[in-house]
Structures are given as structure tokens and as C-alpha cells.
Design an enzyme around this catalytic site. Sequence first.
Site, mmCIF file in Angstrom:
data_model
loop_
_atom_site.group_PDB
_atom_site.id
_atom_site.type_symbol
_atom_site.label_atom_id
_atom_site.label_comp_id
_atom_site.label_asym_id
_atom_site.label_seq_id
_atom_site.Cartn_x
_atom_site.Cartn_y
_atom_site.Cartn_z
ATOM 1 N N ASP A 144 0.875 -1.430 -0.070
ATOM 2 C CA ASP A 144 -0.022 -0.032 0.020
ATOM 3 C C ASP A 144 0.848 1.326 -0.131
ATOM 4 O O ASP A 144 0.415 2.444 0.287
ATOM 5 C CB ASP A 144 -1.001 0.137 1.105
ATOM 6 N N ASP B 296 8.654 11.345 24.153
ATOM 7 C CA ASP B 296 8.406 12.706 23.106
ATOM 8 C C ASP B 296 8.339 14.110 23.864
ATOM 9 O O ASP B 296 7.394 13.854 24.924
ATOM 10 C CB ASP B 296 7.184 12.398 22.482
ATOM 11 N N GLU C 269 13.092 13.152 25.371
ATOM 12 C CA GLU C 269 13.500 14.129 24.361
ATOM 13 C C GLU C 269 13.278 15.502 24.926
ATOM 14 O O GLU C 269 12.173 15.623 25.502
ATOM 15 C CB GLU C 269 12.576 13.867 23.167
#
Length: 586
Positions: free
Chosen positions: A32, A224, A277
Site C-alpha cells: 500500500d 516525546d 526528548e
Amino acid sequence: MTSHPRDEERRWWKEAVVYQIYPRSFKDSDGDGVGDIPGIIEKADYLADLGVDCIWLNPVYESPNADNGYDIADYRAIMDEFGTMDDWEQLRDELHKRDIKLIMDLVVNHTSDEHAWFLNSRASTDNEFREYYWWREGRDPEETDLDPEVYDTPDDVNEVPPNDWESFFGGPAWSYDEDSGEWYLHLFDRKQPDLNWENEAVRDEVFEMMEWWLQKGIDGFRMDVINLISKPEGLPDTDPENDIETIDRAVNGPNVHDYLGEMRERVLEPDFLSVGEMIGAPMPMETARQYVTPGPEGDGLSMIFHFEHVLVDRGDDALELTEWTLPDLKAIFDRWQDGLAEAGWNSLYFNNHDQPRQVSRYGNDSEYRRESAKLLATLLHTLRGTPYIYQGEELGMTNYPFESLDDFRDVATLNPIRSALEAGEIESFEAVKDRARAMSRDNARTPMQWDDSEYAGFTDPDSTPWIDVNPNKETINVEAERADQNSVWHYYRDLISLRKEHDVIVYGDYDPLTPGHESLWAYTRTLGDDSLLVVLNFSDDETQFESPEDLKGANAEILISNYEADVSDVADAVLRPWEARVYDLR
Ligand code: TEU
């Protein structure tokens, strides 16, 4: 002088090399055009052959993909495009079978606006989920310096947002909600509303979700933008006169250490790899140490990703590029090597899914691509800390030759350029083309180059990849590089295996020898009687290394080098363009 590490200082995550996989661009198994988890499983042997010890998987959770998975709609479900939870479990098992650990991306500063929490939060002003996010009333423009024209509100609403913060992807950090007449905060895209960590219920949800994944047998988390989770009291405006921008308001907020302390107590263990992070720079070393000092004194993260060295060529503006110099770069690394020498631990990276390709940025991606890719690898794998390899880095993959705005997919590239075009600040894409090319995150996101076929073996020839393949897949690809003993790939493999043989690479002290030199970076690593000398020539020209007196005549053997190494004499060596040498001084 450090001698051999005491047992309690040994950690698998200090000795490991981590390999980062951006699933969308790694390997497509079902044609895909989008990479997926079964694709990664197909490549498990590849990862084992390279010799890496741990995989960091970018977000694979259910997401409308406004920011490629960093906008999560369900933390406990796998994105359809990437496969199923069964596929994920199989991946975990296939990695563990090969002694490769697995860490997952933890994105909890914000969710997607399609997460059930936010849908509920938005549905009325008085439900328990309202307090999961940052909803505030707007302000009368008269009482501020803000221009109401800039904001996207209905014609009859004459309001400006609660403060003047700007999204890191461009535009305001607040969006107006017509139903409730209030604004919500999003430091990133408007589809990424910030979670309110002051609310205990939010913290409970996050910690339970982390526990759920740990129960599934993962080995840690990459967290994150974790230094954004605590917002400053009263959400004050920026203060440009004193150089205080949104980022300065948003990072390392007043409660961040309390929240992380709670996380450490409730879910983390010293044996997990937790890497936080930390955006924005520079970061005070005291703050950094607090994050990475083990509990109970510190927050107990294994390490952090700071941004100082990847901001070295950035201006103040999202689209501004500046020149960087080697002394600047060295000063940054030296500060961190020194700052975390006694307490804490460093991560080592130039590349990830947000950064342009390292060889294009800090090396020479044309004439000396191979040499400079190996030199940069030598640096990252011989400093003190844990090296992170971003997919394709081990091939010396380069930036992509972007030609038009249509070539880009990334919100962080598209949003600011589109706003600048709309506002008439630039006339056409051409005005920012060079900069967008040099710094777009999409440079990192073009498909992994497995072979020289039409789509580089990333996806079927009769499919269309979601982002273009770099035309240099003709020569830069896994198949070609594995067949060539002199390739960047083999060099990475050698570096990884050297780390396993030499404790000094992991635990040795770092001492810089040439801090001010324009093109040489030399340093020693020392652990007890073991000692390495690393000399790197960051230049297209030959450069002479004047060795310190005590190293002249030292009994040195070359451990690894990116040139045919017939030289073992340390004294006053002349290094060829982008030459890297690691001497064993024992
Ligand atoms: O990135 C943090 C971040 O703000 C930057 O790296 C960002 O990419 C850059 O400033 C944009 O110009 C993390 C993720 O790594 C990134 O992919 C996400 O988009 C972001 O957080 C939001 O979750």
C-alpha cells in the site's frame, strides 16, 4: 582516572547500540506504499546481522496521522496501516528471540484531537475530561498587542487567544472552539492538543498506559518532548524584549521533576531504557543532571536527547539556516561529555526522523560521502554515551533533492511555508527552497533503500510509496553495501562489534585534545590501563595532527579507520580528507 566500572554502574542500555525505526518508511509488506510492522519482522535478521542491541520504534498507535503518528487517538491500539496487535506481538518476540530489545515511543505531552479524551473534553465545558486539556477563555484584543485578524475565529468573535504563544509548527498555539467559545492549547499542530498534567487523572491514565505496555514485555520508552509536560503558572505571554520566546516559556516547567519523579516511582525501573526528548537549547547542566540522576535524588531517566548540536546551524526563525563551525560543535559535545561525566549518561545522535541526513549536514555528501559518513559514525560510536543509529544512516543515506512544495509531506515543513505564502511574507516556494531542502524532516523520511529496484525494495513496483524514494538508491542501498566490504554498512557493523569488545569505548573517560582547531577533532578515552586515541579530520583537505608530547612514540595500533591504514605512528600524522582513525594506545 576511571577504572573498570563497578557492577552497579553497568547497564545494558549503556553498552547498547540503539537502532531507530520509522515504520512508515522502513519496509512495506502489503504493497500500500506505507511501511508496516510485518515489514519490520521481515527485516529482523537484517537488524541482527548489523549487530544492534535495541530498537526504538516510532509511534505505531492508532492515529489520524496529522503528524505521522505523533497525534495519538488510542494508546492501546495499533494503526491499521501498520498492522495489528498480533503483528506487534510477533515483532516483539522476533526481536527478543534475537536478543534485541524494544523500546516504544511515549507521546504524552499531547494526544490527537480525535482521542476519546479530547472528543469528550470538547463536548461540553463541564465534564471530567474538560480538565484533561488546556481550555481557556480568549482575551479582548484591546487589552493586548495582538492582532485579531491573525486568528481563525468566526466573524462575530472579536477575541485573541489567552496568550501569544506560537506553535512549533508555525501559527498560533491556540485554536478557537466555536461550540464552547473557548480556546485550547496545542504547542504543535492544532490536531495535537496538549494534555494537562496538573490533573492527577491525566497522570493516572498515562502511568497506567505505560504499565500496560511494560506488562507486554517492552524494555523501555523514548519520551516525546517530555520537558514540555509542565506549563508555567498563569501561562504568561512571551517577552521578546528579553528574548523569551514560546519555547522558553514551555520547557522545563515548574512541576516537570515532580511529574517525572512520580513516573519513576510508579512505573520506571533502572533496568528500563528511558530516554527523554528535551527540546529547546541551551539547557542548564543542572537541569539535565536532575533528569538523568537515578532516584530518589533525580528523575531517574536513563538519558536524554538534548538539541544543542542539532540547533548549531539553525537561526531563530523556523526557516533560518546559519553556518556552523567545528569548534562550535566540539564545544557543545565537550560541555555534555564533561557535564554528565560523573552523574548521568549521554545519548549520541545526529540523525532521527526529525533531522536532515547527517552526511549531508555535517559531512560531504558528494565527493567524500563514504569517508565522511564513516567519520561521523566513528565520532558517535567512540564518544561516551549510547549511540543511536537512525534507519539508513548505516548506509550513509543522504538528503533528498526536493524540487517543489509538492515533494514534501511534513507538517513542520508545509505549515510555516504555507503561512508565509498566505501572509505574503514570501512570493513563492523558490524563496525558501534551499532552506527547506537543507532542513526538512522529510529528508529523514524517504524510504529505506534496500536495493536498486524501482522503489528501492521498500514497496512493490506497482504501488506508489507515500513519499518519494531518493534517486541515489541506484548506488546507496543495503544489497550493494552488504556486498562491498568497504561500505559504510560494514564500517557500522565493525564499530558496533568493537563496542562489545572494548569496555573503554563504553565507560572510558573522555578528554578532548583539540578544542579550538578548525577541522580536527581529537580526543582520548581512558579506562584503567586501556586507552584510545581518536583523530577525526572534518575537512576536504589533508590536515596535520600534532600529537601531544606524551603520545609521540606511543605504542599505537589502529583499531579502526575509514582509510587503508598502513600507519601506526601517532606522531604528527597527516590525515587525508575526512579520515578517521582510532588508535589503541595500550
Ligand atoms: O519532536 C520535537 C520537536 O519539536 C522537533 O524535533 C520538531 O520536529 C521540530 O522542532 C520541528 O521543526 C517530537 C517528535 O520527534 C516529532 O516527530 C513530533 O512531530 C513532535 O515531537 C510532536 O510530537
